[in-house]
Design a protein around this motif. Sequence first.
Motif, short mmCIF file in Angstrom:
data_model
loop_
_atom_site.label_atom_id
_atom_site.label_comp_id
_atom_site.label_asym_id
_atom_site.label_seq_id
_atom_site.Cartn_x
_atom_site.Cartn_y
_atom_site.Cartn_z
N LYS A 223 9.77 30.67 -30.39
CA LYS A 223 10.53 29.11 -30.71
C LYS A 223 10.50 29.00 -28.94
O LYS A 223 11.21 29.99 -28.44
CB LYS A 223 11.79 29.32 -31.49
N GLU A 225 13.82 26.81 -27.49
CA GLU A 225 15.14 27.10 -27.71
C GLU A 225 15.03 29.10 -27.16
O GLU A 225 15.93 29.87 -26.53
CB GLU A 225 15.88 27.69 -28.91
N THR A 226 14.05 30.56 -27.63
CA THR A 226 14.36 31.39 -27.27
C THR A 226 13.88 31.21 -25.76
O THR A 226 14.67 32.29 -25.38
CB THR A 226 13.03 31.81 -28.14
N GLU A 229 16.52 29.94 -23.13
CA GLU A 229 17.92 30.93 -23.07
C GLU A 229 17.64 31.91 -21.90
O GLU A 229 18.64 32.26 -21.25
CB GLU A 229 18.20 31.52 -24.02
N LEU A 406 8.71 39.16 -26.90
CA LEU A 406 9.37 37.63 -27.22
C LEU A 406 7.94 37.60 -28.13
O LEU A 406 8.54 36.49 -29.65
CB LEU A 406 9.25 36.84 -26.40
N THR A 409 7.75 37.89 -33.57
CA THR A 409 9.38 37.00 -33.87
C THR A 409 8.74 37.48 -35.56
O THR A 409 7.60 38.23 -35.63
CB THR A 409 9.32 35.25 -33.90
#
Length: 417
Positions: A223, A225-226, A229, A406, A409
Motif C-alpha cells: 500500500k 500509505e505504508t 509513512e 514490506l 502483506t
Amino acid sequence: MPTPRKVIMLCLLLTAAASAQAGQGLSLPEALAAAFANNPELAAAGREIGIAEGERRQAGLLPNPELSWEVEDTRRDTSTTTVTLSQPLELGGKRGARIAVAGSGQAIAQLELERQRNALRADVVQAFHAALRAQTALALAQQSQALTERGVRVVQGRVSAGQSSPVESTRAQVQLAQAQAEVRRAETQQAVAYQALARLTGSPVAMFDRLPAAELSPGTAPKAETLLEKVEQTADWRLAAAQIERGEASLGSAKAQRIPDLTVSIGSQYSREDREQVNVVGLSMPLPLFDRNQGNVLAAARRADQARDLRNAVELRVRSETRSAVSQWHTAMQEVDAYDRTILPSAQQAVDTATRGFEMGKFAFLDVLDAQRTLIEARGLYLEALAMATDARAQVERIYGDLEGLSKTPNSRSNHE
C-alpha cells in the motif's frame, strides 16, 4: 490445489530451465552479492567515506607555528639578527566550526553510499528479472517454433494426400520462417540481457549461461500509505536533511571567520654592533574594518535556505514517485493476473483445439495460424506486463531499499499459498 497461475508459471519456468544448456547458473542472491562486492561505481562511492574521514582529520588540526629569521643592516659588524617563533591562535570557535562541517560531510558520505547501494540493488533486481524474462521468451519462442514445425508436417501430409491446397503448405513454411526468426531474435535479446546483468555484477562478460527457475512475478504491490509513512527513513530524505545540517555548519563556520585570529610571537634579537641580545615578544591581529566576511556569511545563509528547499523538493519527489510506482505496480499485476487466470490458458486451449481440428480435417490451416498468433501475442503482452510490474518494484526499492519485509502483506502471502 494449484492455481492456474501457478501451473502456467511452473510450465514456463521449467521449460526455460530445460532449454538452457548445462553450465554456470546465477541466482538473484549471488548476483546481488557479486554486485556489492565488485561493482566499480559502488566502490567509488565507498571511497567518499575515506575522503570525508581525511577531511575530518584535517579540520581538527591546529595551525602550524611559523619560524622567521631576519637581518637588519647586512654589514657584518653592525648587523642585527632577529629570530622569531609565531603561533596563530584561532578565536571565535573556528576549529570547532570546521570540525562540524567535516563531520556533516562524513554523514553525507555514509548516506550517499547507502543511496548508491539501494540504487544498485534495484538495478540488479531489474536486470535479473529482465534476463529471466528474456530467457523465458526464448523458451516460448522455441515452443512456438516446435508447434509450427508440427503444423508444417501435418500440412505436408495433407497436401501429399490431396486433402489440402499447396497454398497452405506455403503458408506453413512462411509461419515456420517467422518462428525461426523469432527464436534468433529472442537469443539475441537474451544475450543482451545477460550482458547487462553481468556488467552490474562487475564482470565484463557474462560468466553464466542460465538463470535458475525463479518467480517471474515481483509480487503484490504494498500500500502506498505504508510506504509514505517511511519517507523520512529513506536514504534520499536523510541525505537531504544531512545537507541542511552541513549548510548550518557552514554558516556557523562563516560567522566564526568574522572574528580575527590572534598571532603570538616570541623571539630573540642580537646586535653585533652593541654586542647585546634582547628578547622580543609580540601580538598581532587583523583589524576587521572592511572585510568582516559578510559576503561569505550571506552566501552560507542562502545555501542553508537552499538546502531546506531541496529537502522539501526531495520529499515531494519521493512521495510522487512512490504513488506513481505503486499505482503502476498494482495495475500491471492486475494485467498479469488476468493473463494467468484467463487469457493464456484460453489462448493455449484455442491452439490445441485448432491443431487437433486441423489434423482431423475440421478446421482450415488459417484457423491454426490465427490461434498461434493470438497465443504468441498474448505471451508477449504477458511478459510486457511483468516488465512493467518489475520496473515499478525496482523504482520503489530504489527509494526505500529492500522491500522483502514490506511486501509480505496478507494479500501477498495469500497469493503465494
